[in-house]
Scaffold this motif. Sequence first.
Motif, mmCIF file in Angstrom:
data_model
loop_
_atom_site.group_PDB
_atom_site.id
_atom_site.type_symbol
_atom_site.label_atom_id
_atom_site.label_comp_id
_atom_site.label_asym_id
_atom_site.label_seq_id
_atom_site.Cartn_x
_atom_site.Cartn_y
_atom_site.Cartn_z
ATOM 1 N N VAL A 37 0.946 -1.122 -0.011
ATOM 2 C CA VAL A 37 -0.037 -0.003 -0.110
ATOM 3 C C VAL A 37 0.935 1.374 0.059
ATOM 4 N N ASN A 38 0.512 2.142 -0.977
ATOM 5 C CA ASN A 38 1.647 3.386 -1.098
ATOM 6 C C ASN A 38 0.550 4.264 -0.178
ATOM 7 N N VAL A 39 1.281 5.418 0.738
ATOM 8 C CA VAL A 39 0.701 6.335 1.310
ATOM 9 C C VAL A 39 1.533 7.578 1.061
ATOM 10 N N ASN A 40 0.783 8.469 0.290
ATOM 11 C CA ASN A 40 1.702 9.810 0.052
ATOM 12 C C ASN A 40 0.596 10.932 0.416
ATOM 13 N N ALA A 41 1.083 12.181 0.141
ATOM 14 C CA ALA A 41 0.099 13.358 0.219
ATOM 15 C C ALA A 41 0.264 14.339 -0.837
ATOM 16 N N ILE A 42 -0.370 15.300 -0.851
ATOM 17 C CA ILE A 42 -0.435 16.149 -1.862
ATOM 18 C C ILE A 42 -0.554 17.473 -1.000
ATOM 19 N N ALA A 43 0.511 18.412 -1.368
ATOM 20 C CA ALA A 43 0.400 19.742 -0.694
ATOM 21 C C ALA A 43 0.182 20.844 -1.652
ATOM 22 N N PRO A 44 -1.277 21.107 -1.762
ATOM 23 C CA PRO A 44 -1.656 22.215 -2.677
ATOM 24 C C PRO A 44 -1.002 23.548 -2.312
ATOM 25 N N GLY A 45 -0.791 24.529 -3.347
ATOM 26 C CA GLY A 45 -0.557 25.666 -3.160
ATOM 27 C C GLY A 45 -1.977 26.675 -3.089
ATOM 28 N N TYR A 46 -1.846 27.765 -3.757
ATOM 29 C CA TYR A 46 -3.055 28.551 -3.934
ATOM 30 C C TYR A 46 -3.755 27.943 -5.149
ATOM 31 N N ILE A 47 -5.108 27.516 -4.805
ATOM 32 C CA ILE A 47 -5.696 26.852 -5.813
ATOM 33 C C ILE A 47 -6.971 27.725 -5.881
ATOM 34 N N ALA A 48 -7.559 27.972 -7.139
ATOM 35 C CA ALA A 48 -8.525 28.966 -7.500
ATOM 36 C C ALA A 48 -9.900 27.928 -7.296
ATOM 37 N N THR A 49 -10.424 28.242 -5.857
ATOM 38 C CA THR A 49 -11.767 27.579 -5.832
ATOM 39 C C THR A 49 -12.645 28.399 -4.991
ATOM 40 N N ASN A 50 -13.910 27.918 -4.435
ATOM 41 C CA ASN A 50 -14.620 28.813 -3.851
ATOM 42 C C ASN A 50 -14.155 29.196 -2.537
ATOM 43 N N ASN A 51 -13.169 28.328 -1.955
ATOM 44 C CA ASN A 51 -12.581 28.496 -0.534
ATOM 45 C C ASN A 51 -11.777 29.901 -0.850
ATOM 46 N N THR A 52 -11.147 30.204 -1.686
ATOM 47 C CA THR A 52 -10.111 31.299 -1.942
ATOM 48 C C THR A 52 -10.755 32.415 -2.872
ATOM 49 N N ALA A 53 -11.988 32.443 -2.892
ATOM 50 C CA ALA A 53 -12.474 33.525 -3.935
ATOM 51 C C ALA A 53 -12.494 34.710 -3.412
ATOM 52 N N ALA A 54 -12.454 34.920 -1.871
ATOM 53 C CA ALA A 54 -12.201 36.246 -1.370
ATOM 54 C C ALA A 54 -10.884 36.569 -1.696
ATOM 55 N N LEU A 55 -9.691 35.927 -1.532
ATOM 56 C CA LEU A 55 -8.366 36.447 -2.008
ATOM 57 C C LEU A 55 -8.181 36.876 -3.359
ATOM 58 N N GLN A 56 -8.810 35.787 -4.065
ATOM 59 C CA GLN A 56 -8.793 36.273 -5.617
ATOM 60 C C GLN A 56 -9.567 37.646 -5.766
#
Length: 109
Positions: A37-56
């Motif tokens: 079983v492979n266990v890894n993670a993804i560390a996203p940077g600034y992604i254009a989503t509803n969650n970051t709409a105010a910053l955008q």
Amino acid sequence: DVYKRQGGIRVPSYTASKSGIAGLTRLLANEWAAKGVNVNAIAPGYIATNNTAALQADETRNRQIQERIPAGRWGDPGDIGGAAVFLASAAANYIHGHILAVDGGWLAR
């Protein structure tokens, strides 16, 4: 390590959760690798989503963020999807406990 290089400012709960994910990723990779079983993670940077709409929408902050990202743009959710497909593919069979930064080069600066 991605999560040790950026702590954040005025976001203690976010910072603590990032560190927890890093530790859990490593722990589970150590425990499950021998079981195939492979266990890894993804560390996203600034992604254009509803969650970051105010910053955008904040012209000054949006400009400051984009100036700091070597790619010069916000990430797209598809950028994360591509990383997830890679980590789930046979191409990543020997990758265990890795935290993949998908951030347009943010952490490279």
